[in-house]
Design a protein around this motif. Sequence first.
Motif, PDB file in Angstrom:
ATOM      1  N   PHE A  73       0.844  -1.193   0.000  1.00 50.45           N
ATOM      2  CA  PHE A  73       0.000   0.000   0.000  1.00 50.45           C
ATOM      3  C   PHE A  73       0.877   1.238   0.000  1.00 50.45           C
ATOM      4  CE2 PHE A  73      -4.558  -0.545   0.569  1.00 50.45           C
ATOM      5  CZ  PHE A  73      -4.635  -1.912   0.565  1.00 50.45           C
ATOM      6  N   ILE A 114      12.248  -1.281   3.487  1.00 53.34           N
ATOM      7  CA  ILE A 114      10.934  -1.715   3.965  1.00 53.34           C
ATOM      8  C   ILE A 114      10.785  -3.221   3.775  1.00 53.34           C
ATOM      9  CG2 ILE A 114       9.794  -1.086   1.770  1.00 53.34           C
ATOM     10  CD1 ILE A 114       8.154  -0.879   5.178  1.00 53.34           C
ATOM     11  N   PRO A 117      12.352  -5.615   7.103  1.00 50.58           N
ATOM     12  CA  PRO A 117      11.470  -5.938   8.235  1.00 50.58           C
ATOM     13  C   PRO A 117      10.190  -6.611   7.784  1.00 50.58           C
ATOM     14  CG  PRO A 117      11.480  -3.579   7.838  1.00 50.58           C
ATOM     15  CD  PRO A 117      12.541  -4.175   6.970  1.00 50.58           C
ATOM     16  N   ILE A 128      -0.261  -3.108   5.910  1.00 50.16           N
ATOM     17  CA  ILE A 128      -0.287  -2.012   6.873  1.00 50.16           C
ATOM     18  C   ILE A 128       1.118  -1.436   7.057  1.00 50.16           C
ATOM     19  CG2 ILE A 128      -0.972  -1.349   9.189  1.00 50.16           C
ATOM     20  CD1 ILE A 128      -3.281  -2.368   7.622  1.00 50.16           C
ATOM     21  N   ALA A 129       2.129  -2.313   7.053  1.00 44.14           N
ATOM     22  CA  ALA A 129       3.486  -1.819   7.229  1.00 44.14           C
ATOM     23  C   ALA A 129       3.880  -0.890   6.079  1.00 44.14           C
ATOM     24  CB  ALA A 129       4.462  -2.991   7.338  1.00 44.14           C
ATOM     25  N   SER A 132       2.107   2.410   6.407  1.00 41.68           N
ATOM     26  CA  SER A 132       2.754   3.266   7.403  1.00 41.68           C
ATOM     27  C   SER A 132       4.000   3.915   6.819  1.00 41.68           C
ATOM     28  CB  SER A 132       3.169   2.452   8.622  1.00 41.68           C
ATOM     29  OG  SER A 132       2.112   1.706   9.091  1.00 41.68           O
ATOM     30  N   PHE A 133       4.762   3.100   6.101  1.00 46.81           N
ATOM     31  CA  PHE A 133       5.977   3.602   5.481  1.00 46.81           C
ATOM     32  C   PHE A 133       5.667   4.777   4.557  1.00 46.81           C
ATOM     33  CE2 PHE A 133       8.913   3.249   1.827  1.00 46.81           C
ATOM     34  CZ  PHE A 133      10.075   3.593   2.474  1.00 46.81           C
ATOM     35  N   PHE A 135       3.182   6.888   4.698  1.00 43.97           N
ATOM     36  CA  PHE A 135       2.849   8.089   5.460  1.00 43.97           C
ATOM     37  C   PHE A 135       4.104   8.750   6.001  1.00 43.97           C
ATOM     38  CE2 PHE A 135      -1.502   6.400   5.717  1.00 43.97           C
ATOM     39  CZ  PHE A 135      -2.159   7.544   5.338  1.00 43.97           C
ATOM     40  N   ILE A 136       5.033   7.913   6.489  1.00 42.40           N
ATOM     41  CA  ILE A 136       6.252   8.471   7.066  1.00 42.40           C
ATOM     42  C   ILE A 136       7.060   9.187   5.983  1.00 42.40           C
ATOM     43  CG2 ILE A 136       8.419   7.885   8.215  1.00 42.40           C
ATOM     44  CD1 ILE A 136       6.858   5.595   9.581  1.00 42.40           C
ATOM     45  N   GLU A 139       5.608  12.524   5.146  1.00 47.23           N
ATOM     46  CA  GLU A 139       5.882  13.523   6.179  1.00 47.23           C
ATOM     47  C   GLU A 139       7.345  13.983   6.116  1.00 47.23           C
ATOM     48  OE1 GLU A 139       3.292  14.456   7.969  1.00 47.23           O
ATOM     49  OE2 GLU A 139       4.440  16.025   8.981  1.00 47.23           O
ATOM     50  N   ILE A 252      -1.948   8.853  -0.119  1.00 44.76           N
ATOM     51  CA  ILE A 252      -2.489   7.495  -0.078  1.00 44.76           C
ATOM     52  C   ILE A 252      -3.310   7.177  -1.319  1.00 44.76           C
ATOM     53  CG2 ILE A 252      -4.284   8.460   1.446  1.00 44.76           C
ATOM     54  CD1 ILE A 252      -3.362   4.860   1.663  1.00 44.76           C
TER      55      ILE A 252
ATOM     56  N   TYR B 268       2.388   5.621  12.906  1.00 39.61           N
ATOM     57  CA  TYR B 268       3.003   4.737  11.923  1.00 39.61           C
ATOM     58  C   TYR B 268       4.399   4.303  12.358  1.00 39.61           C
ATOM     59  CZ  TYR B 268      -0.943   6.669   9.600  1.00 39.61           C
ATOM     60  OH  TYR B 268      -2.221   7.060   9.323  1.00 39.61           O
ATOM     61  N   LEU B 272       5.440   0.461  12.859  1.00 37.59           N
ATOM     62  CA  LEU B 272       6.548  -0.217  12.180  1.00 37.59           C
ATOM     63  C   LEU B 272       7.475  -0.832  13.210  1.00 37.59           C
ATOM     64  CD1 LEU B 272       7.623   1.914   9.105  1.00 37.59           C
ATOM     65  CD2 LEU B 272       6.602  -0.341   9.169  1.00 37.59           C
TER      66      LEU B 272
END
Lengths: 358, 291
Positions: A73, A114, A117, A128-129, A132-133, A135-136, A139, A252, B268, B272
Motif C-alpha cells: 500500500f 521496507i 522488516p 499495513i506496514a 505506514s511507510f 505516510f512516514i 511527512e 495514499i 506509523y 513499524l
Amino acid sequence: MASNDLRIDHGQDLVLVPGRAAALRWLLIGALFVALPWLIDEYFLSQFTFICIYAIAGLGMMVLLGYTGLVSFGQAAFLAIGAYTAGALETAGVPFVVALPAAGLVAAGAGVMIGLPALRMTGLFLAIATLSFAFIVEEVITRWTSVTRGSLGLIMPDATLFGWAIDSERKFYLLCLGILVLCLLGVANLLRSPIGRAFIAIRDSRIAAQSMGVNLAIYQTLSFAIGAALTGFAGALLAHKLTFITPEQFGINVSIEMLTLVVVGGLGSLHGVVFGAAFIILLPQVIAGLRGLLPDAIANQTGIETAAFGIILILFIIVEPGGIYGRWQSLRRYWSEFPFCKAGSFKRQRSFLKSERW
Amino acid sequence: MIFLQQVVSGAAIGCIYAMVALGFILIYKATETINFAQGDLMMVGAYFGFTAVDLWGLPYWQGVIVAVAGTAVLGVVIERVLMRPMIGLPAFAIVMVTLGLGYLLRSLVTMVPGWGTDSHKLTTPYTGQVLRLGDLVVSQEHVVIIAVTVVLIAGLYLFFRGTRTGIAMQAASQNQMAAGYMGIPIRRLSTLIWAMSAAVAAIAGILLAPLTFVHAQVGLIGIKAFPAAVLGGFGSMPGAIVGGLILGICESLAGFYLPEGFKDVTAYILLLAALVFWPQGLFGQSVRKKV
C-alpha cells in the motif's frame, strides 16, 4: 492460435515472442505507438505520456503483487522518492541520464529498507506496514525542506539526453515510451529466469516454495527492490511530466490508484499493466466527456468522478476478477473455440474460506 | 499536570481509534475481510447523527439511536449487495471492493441535499462543558467518549461470552466450515456482524463529531485506526482497545513534546517498530499455517 497452445518442447515455455505472427503483431503495435505523436494532438499525446509513466509504476506493483504476491500500500512512497531524488539531483545540476537511474536506485534502497522488516510479515500485516511507510515518507518529504522545499514545491528543469534537450511533449512521450518498452522487456525477461520463477512460486505458496529451496528472504527483498526501482523510474519521469512537484501529490490515493491499476488491468500479466494504466488515466477523461450528456443536477456534482471510480472498481472485481486482460483472454478463447464454449468454461472457482489464522 | 492532561485527551482520541479498530476486527474475525470502508461508515454515521439531531430537530439521544440504527441498516445493505456475491473469492478481491466502497461513500455524501461539501457541526447537550478533577480539567466531550467506549466494550464482551448468537459468532470465526456443519447459519451471522460493525462505527462517528466537525474526509481517521488494530494483533478485541489507547496517548504526547510533524506519523512509526519486533501484533497468536 490453437497450435500455439500445444507445448511440445520446454523451450516453448521460455520463449519471449511465440512465433512469427506474434513478432509481426508486436512490431506493428510498436510502430503505431512510435508514430502516435504525429497522429494525435498534443493534449491526447500528453495523456499517452501519463499512461506510459503509470504503466512503468504499475509494472513495479505488478512484480510485487501480481508475481510475488506481496501487497504493498506504499507505492506512492517509492514514486515520491524517485520524483524527489531526480528533482533534487537535477536542481543541483546532475544530468537526467544520471538522475534517472539514481532515482531508481534510491527507491530500490528504500524498497530493501521496507522489505527487510517486512520479511516476517505477509498479507495484511505487510499491507499495513507499507502503508505506514508511505505516510512516514510523505511527512519526511514535507519536513525536509532544505532538499525538497517542502510544501512550497520543487520546480523541475527540462530533461536533457546527452546534450539534447527534451523540451517538447513529442520528445518526452517518445522518451517515456522507450523507457516503458525497456522496462517491459526487462521484466518479461526477468520472469523467464529462475528469479521470476522463484517469485511466482512464492506467490502461489510460500511454504511450498520454501520447501523447494527458494530463499524467501532473498527473493522477497529482491522483489521489493525491483518493484520499488521501477516505481522510482516512473517517479522521476512523473516529476518531469508535472514539472512541479509537492508532497501532497504522493498521498495514499496514489497508492490506491496503483493497486487499482494492477487489479483492473489483470493480476499476473504484463499486458494488464498497460491496460490498467490506460484505464486509470482515461477514466477521468471519459467521465468528464460524459458530463455533458448527463442531466445538470447530476453533472454538476463535484464527487461524481470519485463515485464513478468507486462503482467501476467494485463492478470490475465482482464481474471480471481477471481484469481487462482476463476479459480479453476469455473473449479470445471464446472465438477460437467458437461453437464449443459454454458459460461454465469461464465460471469462477469458489472455495470455503481458508483461514490464514489457523 | 500537563502530562496527565495530555494523557487524558490522548486516551479519548485513543478510544475513537479503538472503536473503529473494533469494527475492523469484528468483520475480520467473522469473515476474514478487512473492511477499508470502516472509517467511511463512521463518517456516514456522523452524517446520520447530524441529520437526525440538527436537520430533523430530534432530541439528542433519540437522534443518536436513529443514526446508529440507520448506519446498521446501511451495513446490512452493504453486506447483502456487495459482500454476498464475494463469498468464497480471494480475500484480496474483497478488500478491493471495500476500497471502492470507501470511494463511493465519500463521494455520495457530498451529493446528498443538505449535506454537500461543507463542514457541519453536530450539536450535543454536553458541548463546551468541562469536568474538574482537582487540577485536572477534562472537557465533557472526552469524558463522554471514554465512558461510552467502556460501556460499549463491556456490552460486546458480555454479548460474545454470554449469548447464543455471540458464541455462534466465535465458532464461525474460528472455523467457518466446521461451524457451518454444526448448523450455524454463517450467512445470517455475517449480515449481523456487518450491522454491528456499522453501528459501532456510527457511535464512534457521533462521539467524534463534536471534536472534528462532520465532513466527507472524517473517515480518513479509519486509516489511523489500522495501526491500532494491527498493534493489537488484528484478531483480538482487548488488543484493539489497548492498541487504540497506546496510539492515542502516544500521539497526544508526541504532539506536545516533540517537534511539529511528529504527531501525525507517531502512529506509523510506532506500528513499524512494533511489527519489527512482534510481527503478529502484541496480542496475536503465531500459528504456522498448514499446507
